[in-house]
Scaffold this active site. Sequence first.
Site, PDB file in Angstrom:
ATOM      1  N   HIS A 115      -2.880   6.844   2.990  1.00 10.83           N
ATOM      2  CA  HIS A 115      -3.373   5.602   2.397  1.00 10.83           C
ATOM      3  C   HIS A 115      -4.803   5.362   2.885  1.00 10.83           C
ATOM      4  O   HIS A 115      -5.096   5.481   4.080  1.00 10.83           O
ATOM      5  CB  HIS A 115      -2.453   4.442   2.778  1.00 10.83           C
ATOM      6  CG  HIS A 115      -3.027   3.119   2.414  1.00 10.83           C
ATOM      7  ND1 HIS A 115      -3.589   2.890   1.176  1.00 10.83           N
ATOM      8  CD2 HIS A 115      -3.152   1.961   3.117  1.00 10.83           C
ATOM      9  CE1 HIS A 115      -4.030   1.639   1.143  1.00 10.83           C
ATOM     10  NE2 HIS A 115      -3.779   1.061   2.295  1.00 10.83           N
ATOM     11  N   CYS A 154       0.791  -1.232   0.000  1.00 10.31           N
ATOM     12  CA  CYS A 154       0.000   0.000   0.000  1.00 10.31           C
ATOM     13  C   CYS A 154       0.826   1.286   0.000  1.00 10.31           C
ATOM     14  O   CYS A 154       0.291   2.359  -0.280  1.00 10.31           O
ATOM     15  CB  CYS A 154      -0.942   0.014   1.191  1.00 10.31           C
ATOM     16  SG  CYS A 154      -1.878  -1.504   1.323  1.00 10.31           S
ATOM     17  N   ASN A 185     -10.273   0.315   0.082  1.00 13.11           N
ATOM     18  CA  ASN A 185      -8.808   0.307   0.148  1.00 13.11           C
ATOM     19  C   ASN A 185      -8.284  -0.333  -1.136  1.00 13.11           C
ATOM     20  O   ASN A 185      -8.478  -1.522  -1.360  1.00 13.11           O
ATOM     21  CB  ASN A 185      -8.383  -0.500   1.387  1.00 13.11           C
ATOM     22  CG  ASN A 185      -6.886  -0.679   1.505  1.00 13.11           C
ATOM     23  OD1 ASN A 185      -6.136  -0.444   0.560  1.00 13.11           O
ATOM     24  ND2 ASN A 185      -6.433  -1.112   2.671  1.00 13.11           N
TER      25      ASN A 185
HETATM   26  N1  COA Z   1     -19.109  -7.111   9.905  1.00 12.54           N
HETATM   27  C1  COA Z   1     -19.612  -7.183  11.148  1.00 12.54           C
HETATM   28  N2  COA Z   1     -18.863  -7.511  12.230  1.00 12.54           N
HETATM   29  C2  COA Z   1     -17.571  -7.770  12.016  1.00 12.54           C
HETATM   30  C3  COA Z   1     -16.988  -7.702  10.744  1.00 12.54           C
HETATM   31  C4  COA Z   1     -17.818  -7.373   9.671  1.00 12.54           C
HETATM   32  N3  COA Z   1     -17.355  -7.297   8.414  1.00 12.54           N
HETATM   33  N4  COA Z   1     -15.680  -8.016  10.850  1.00 12.54           N
HETATM   34  C5  COA Z   1     -15.439  -8.254  12.134  1.00 12.54           C
HETATM   35  N5  COA Z   1     -16.596  -8.116  12.847  1.00 12.54           N
HETATM   36  C6  COA Z   1     -16.781  -8.280  14.281  1.00 12.54           C
HETATM   37  C7  COA Z   1     -15.735  -9.170  14.914  1.00 12.54           C
HETATM   38  O1  COA Z   1     -16.086 -10.527  14.816  1.00 12.54           O
HETATM   39  C8  COA Z   1     -15.735  -8.682  16.331  1.00 12.54           C
HETATM   40  O2  COA Z   1     -16.845  -9.230  17.010  1.00 12.54           O
HETATM   41  P1  COA Z   1     -16.781  -9.632  18.566  1.00 12.54           P
HETATM   42  O3  COA Z   1     -16.486  -8.345  19.288  1.00 12.54           O
HETATM   43  O4  COA Z   1     -18.130 -10.189  18.822  1.00 12.54           O
HETATM   44  O5  COA Z   1     -15.661 -10.617  18.668  1.00 12.54           O
HETATM   45  C9  COA Z   1     -15.981  -7.186  16.195  1.00 12.54           C
HETATM   46  O6  COA Z   1     -16.615  -7.011  14.909  1.00 12.54           O
HETATM   47  C10 COA Z   1     -14.731  -6.348  16.240  1.00 12.54           C
HETATM   48  O7  COA Z   1     -13.748  -6.933  15.369  1.00 12.54           O
HETATM   49  P2  COA Z   1     -12.318  -6.322  15.199  1.00 12.54           P
HETATM   50  O8  COA Z   1     -11.530  -7.205  14.300  1.00 12.54           O
HETATM   51  O9  COA Z   1     -11.795  -5.997  16.566  1.00 12.54           O
HETATM   52  O10 COA Z   1     -12.693  -4.968  14.426  1.00 12.54           O
HETATM   53  P3  COA Z   1     -11.866  -3.647  14.277  1.00 12.54           P
HETATM   54  O11 COA Z   1     -12.556  -2.534  14.895  1.00 12.54           O
HETATM   55  O12 COA Z   1     -10.402  -3.849  14.615  1.00 12.54           O
HETATM   56  O13 COA Z   1     -11.944  -3.413  12.698  1.00 12.54           O
HETATM   57  C11 COA Z   1     -10.505  -3.609  10.768  1.00 12.54           C
HETATM   58  C12 COA Z   1     -11.338  -4.356  11.817  1.00 12.54           C
HETATM   59  C13 COA Z   1      -9.813  -4.628   9.899  1.00 12.54           C
HETATM   60  C14 COA Z   1     -11.454  -2.751   9.949  1.00 12.54           C
HETATM   61  C15 COA Z   1      -9.481  -2.696  11.477  1.00 12.54           C
HETATM   62  O14 COA Z   1      -8.786  -3.440  12.449  1.00 12.54           O
HETATM   63  C16 COA Z   1      -8.487  -2.092  10.525  1.00 12.54           C
HETATM   64  O15 COA Z   1      -8.825  -1.262   9.700  1.00 12.54           O
HETATM   65  N6  COA Z   1      -7.217  -2.441  10.658  1.00 12.54           N
HETATM   66  C17 COA Z   1      -6.151  -1.891   9.832  1.00 12.54           C
HETATM   67  C18 COA Z   1      -6.123  -2.585   8.517  1.00 12.54           C
HETATM   68  C19 COA Z   1      -5.100  -1.947   7.624  1.00 12.54           C
HETATM   69  O16 COA Z   1      -4.834  -0.779   7.685  1.00 12.54           O
HETATM   70  N7  COA Z   1      -4.498  -2.728   6.803  1.00 12.54           N
HETATM   71  C20 COA Z   1      -3.454  -2.213   5.995  1.00 12.54           C
HETATM   72  C21 COA Z   1      -3.171  -3.164   4.959  1.00 12.54           C
HETATM   73  S1  COA Z   1      -3.522  -2.428   3.470  1.00 12.54           S
END
Ligand code: COA
Length: 314
Positions: free
Chosen positions: A240, A115, A270
Amino acid sequence: MTTATGSRIVSVGHYQPARVLTNDDLAQMVDTNDEWIRDRVGVVTRRIADNETVADMAAAAAEKALAGSGLTAADIDLVAVATCSSVDRCPNVATRVAAKLGIAAPGAYDINTACSGFSYALGTADHAIRAGAARNVIVIGAEKLSDFTDWTDRATCIIFGDGAGAAVVTAADEPAIGPVVWGSAPEKGETVRIEGWRPYIQQEGQAVFRWATTAIAPIARQACERAGVAPEEIAAFIGHQANARIIDGIAKRLGMPQAVIVKDIVESGNTSAASVPLALSKLVERREVPSGAPVLLVGFGGGLTYAGQVVRCP
Ligand code: COA
């Protein structure tokens, strides 16, 4: 070829596939919903390529950038493509773009820093021009992440999209592309993966989120310092487009009261290496900031890698 004092972005262009995938569409495929995706990530729609390859999208974006530059294919002596989603190992995307655009004999290379790729590629273009190895460069970020998406995994499939953005960069007496600040955190490299044996995007979302919201603001600040521009003077911030909350977090830590905080993630998702040039091209198209205004670009992602620089808006 003579060396140059600096370089500048003369024109930009972008391409996105026609097919729009909404959050409601995804809710039909996996256990998710529009509200969760908007709140946690900030995406509302993303574009998905059907028949287009990475090279097709890269060439389409480059063609638009070239059309706005006042140059022709014959003037281009280097093509640099940032991508991590080209399926073919050889030939690279850059030579395919050159073939499609009729650029006869350019230097042509791909860069894979996921990215952060566009800022890396833009940095190498600036260096090549200053070193006298090139005069007119097309720099592209292009991705077809839908080829590497597990459409049964709700943690990842809601995030990514396809597209391309491009910039024509030429020699300039007055440097308009600031020094690139680049680096990586290899010890965290396994937190984002597309592995050959399981070719789907896998990521430890929370670990990447924590890293991005703490490590990237100081990098962005360094990029401003090295360009001699205070964060208060930045007219637009294009981070990004990984997560709207990450973008807001970086912007807040930096303090950029004047800046348009660009959130193309809302409509494009993204798009990895394409996200920064895609957002820049749309910003220029909307004429949201004046030509010559300082725009802060910062990419980060797989590797984990990062790169950023301040550019003058074309
Ligand atoms: N829809 C609904 N619920 C979802 C879900 C979805 N698509 N994906 C995950 N959940 C749920 C999980 O199961 C979890 O449930 P629980 O609390 O009952 O266990 C809850 O939502 C929180 O999940 P979590 O993984 O902690 O979410 P988050 O707030 O960390 O968001 C991302 C997830 C991936 C969006 C976030 O962590 C992120 O943006 N990370 C950075 C990614 C990035 O920048 N990558 C760079 C590479 S290009």
